[in-house]
Motif scaffolding. Structure first.
Motif, PDB file in Angstrom:
ATOM      1  N   MET A  29       0.858  -1.187   0.000  1.00  0.00           N
ATOM      2  CA  MET A  29       0.000   0.000   0.000  1.00  0.00           C
ATOM      3  C   MET A  29       0.896   1.240   0.000  1.00  0.00           C
ATOM      4  SD  MET A  29      -3.005  -1.333   0.053  1.00  0.00           S
ATOM      5  CE  MET A  29      -4.119  -0.032   0.479  1.00  0.00           C
ATOM      6  N   PRO A  30       0.525   2.259  -0.751  1.00  0.00           N
ATOM      7  CA  PRO A  30       1.328   3.489  -0.754  1.00  0.00           C
ATOM      8  C   PRO A  30       1.207   4.219   0.579  1.00  0.00           C
ATOM      9  CG  PRO A  30      -0.666   3.790  -2.056  1.00  0.00           C
ATOM     10  CD  PRO A  30      -0.632   2.355  -1.632  1.00  0.00           C
ATOM     11  N   VAL A  31       2.325   4.452   1.217  1.00  0.00           N
ATOM     12  CA  VAL A  31       2.344   5.137   2.506  1.00  0.00           C
ATOM     13  C   VAL A  31       1.800   6.558   2.364  1.00  0.00           C
ATOM     14  CG1 VAL A  31       3.843   5.952   4.369  1.00  0.00           C
ATOM     15  CG2 VAL A  31       4.242   3.720   3.345  1.00  0.00           C
ATOM     16  N   ASN A  32       2.038   7.180   1.212  1.00  0.00           N
ATOM     17  CA  ASN A  32       1.591   8.564   1.023  1.00  0.00           C
ATOM     18  C   ASN A  32       0.067   8.685   0.992  1.00  0.00           C
ATOM     19  OD1 ASN A  32       1.147   7.447  -1.488  1.00  0.00           O
ATOM     20  ND2 ASN A  32       2.309   8.997  -2.623  1.00  0.00           N
ATOM     21  N   ALA A  33      -0.646   7.569   0.885  1.00  0.00           N
ATOM     22  CA  ALA A  33      -2.108   7.612   0.930  1.00  0.00           C
ATOM     23  C   ALA A  33      -2.590   8.053   2.305  1.00  0.00           C
ATOM     24  CB  ALA A  33      -2.683   6.241   0.588  1.00  0.00           C
ATOM     25  N   TYR A  34      -1.750   7.888   3.325  1.00  0.00           N
ATOM     26  CA  TYR A  34      -2.127   8.234   4.694  1.00  0.00           C
ATOM     27  C   TYR A  34      -1.312   9.408   5.250  1.00  0.00           C
ATOM     28  CZ  TYR A  34      -4.317   3.670   4.337  1.00  0.00           C
ATOM     29  OH  TYR A  34      -5.085   2.608   3.928  1.00  0.00           O
ATOM     30  N   SER A  35      -0.357   9.911   4.503  1.00  0.00           N
ATOM     31  CA  SER A  35       0.561  10.925   5.033  1.00  0.00           C
ATOM     32  C   SER A  35      -0.114  12.261   5.317  1.00  0.00           C
ATOM     33  CB  SER A  35       1.747  11.118   4.089  1.00  0.00           C
ATOM     34  OG  SER A  35       1.292  11.559   2.826  1.00  0.00           O
ATOM     35  N   GLY A  36      -1.240  12.540   4.705  1.00  0.00           N
ATOM     36  CA  GLY A  36      -1.931  13.801   4.949  1.00  0.00           C
ATOM     37  C   GLY A  36      -2.853  13.772   6.158  1.00  0.00           C
ATOM     38  N   LEU A  37      -2.920  12.645   6.838  1.00  0.00           N
ATOM     39  CA  LEU A  37      -3.817  12.528   7.985  1.00  0.00           C
ATOM     40  C   LEU A  37      -3.115  12.933   9.276  1.00  0.00           C
ATOM     41  CD1 LEU A  37      -5.491   9.065   7.204  1.00  0.00           C
ATOM     42  CD2 LEU A  37      -6.321  11.345   6.619  1.00  0.00           C
ATOM     43  N   GLY A  88      -7.715 -11.790  -1.063  1.00  0.00           N
ATOM     44  CA  GLY A  88      -7.410 -10.430  -1.497  1.00  0.00           C
ATOM     45  C   GLY A  88      -7.781  -9.381  -0.471  1.00  0.00           C
ATOM     46  N   VAL A  89      -8.894  -9.580   0.211  1.00  0.00           N
ATOM     47  CA  VAL A  89      -9.348  -8.633   1.233  1.00  0.00           C
ATOM     48  C   VAL A  89      -8.400  -8.671   2.433  1.00  0.00           C
ATOM     49  CG1 VAL A  89     -11.255  -8.052   2.784  1.00  0.00           C
ATOM     50  CG2 VAL A  89     -11.741  -8.844   0.478  1.00  0.00           C
ATOM     51  N   VAL A  90      -7.990  -9.871   2.835  1.00  0.00           N
ATOM     52  CA  VAL A  90      -7.043 -10.002   3.949  1.00  0.00           C
ATOM     53  C   VAL A  90      -5.731  -9.312   3.593  1.00  0.00           C
ATOM     54  CG1 VAL A  90      -5.662 -11.642   5.311  1.00  0.00           C
ATOM     55  CG2 VAL A  90      -8.081 -12.111   4.871  1.00  0.00           C
ATOM     56  N   ALA A  91      -5.217  -9.554   2.405  1.00  0.00           N
ATOM     57  CA  ALA A  91      -3.955  -8.942   1.963  1.00  0.00           C
ATOM     58  C   ALA A  91      -4.067  -7.419   1.944  1.00  0.00           C
ATOM     59  CB  ALA A  91      -3.575  -9.465   0.580  1.00  0.00           C
ATOM     60  N   GLN A  92      -5.193  -6.915   1.474  1.00  0.00           N
ATOM     61  CA  GLN A  92      -5.393  -5.466   1.413  1.00  0.00           C
ATOM     62  C   GLN A  92      -5.378  -4.844   2.805  1.00  0.00           C
ATOM     63  OE1 GLN A  92      -9.077  -4.172  -0.391  1.00  0.00           O
ATOM     64  NE2 GLN A  92      -8.988  -2.226   0.679  1.00  0.00           N
TER      65      GLN A  92
END
Length: 109
Positions: A29-37, A88-92
């Motif tokens: 998962m891209p870490v930057n997806a959460y960096s603005g929080l 797939g859901v577990v991996a996500q």
């Protein structure tokens, strides 16, 4: 000849079995997806993802157990064939939790 058919059927049945959740690798998962929080938003997102992961893992365990029983009784992974496999859901969700934890650590939350 009959033995070869049984072995082939068993091999086909085993290849489609649902994995145990512990054997499923996290998605990247891209870490930057959460960096603005903010830290409080990250805590809430972590709680949401962790709960979703627990639920997905429980469903995956049931699918793996159902497949094991199905293969044992009739040679077919019935849970996976019925759409119960949630790999797939577990991996996500595993990937989300890892990414959120990395951002929390970087922010000192």
């Amino acid at each position: 000849m009959r033995g070869k058919i049984i072995i082939a059927a068993a091999a086909i049945g085993l290849t489609g079995c649902a994995k145990n959740p512990e054997a499923i690798a996290p998605s990247t998962m891209p870490v930057n997806a959460y960096s603005g929080l903010s830290c409080s938003q990250l805590a809430a997102e972590h709680q949401r993802s962790s709960l979703a992961l627990q639920q997905a893992e429980a469903s995956q365990r049931q699918a793996a157990q159902g497949d094991a029983v199905g293969v044992f009784l009739i040679g077919v992974p019935v849970s996976s064939l019925g759409g119960a496999d949630k790999e797939g859901v577990v991996a996500q969700h595993k990937g989300e939790v890892i990414a959120i934890n990395a951002v929390r650590k970087n922010k000192g939350c």
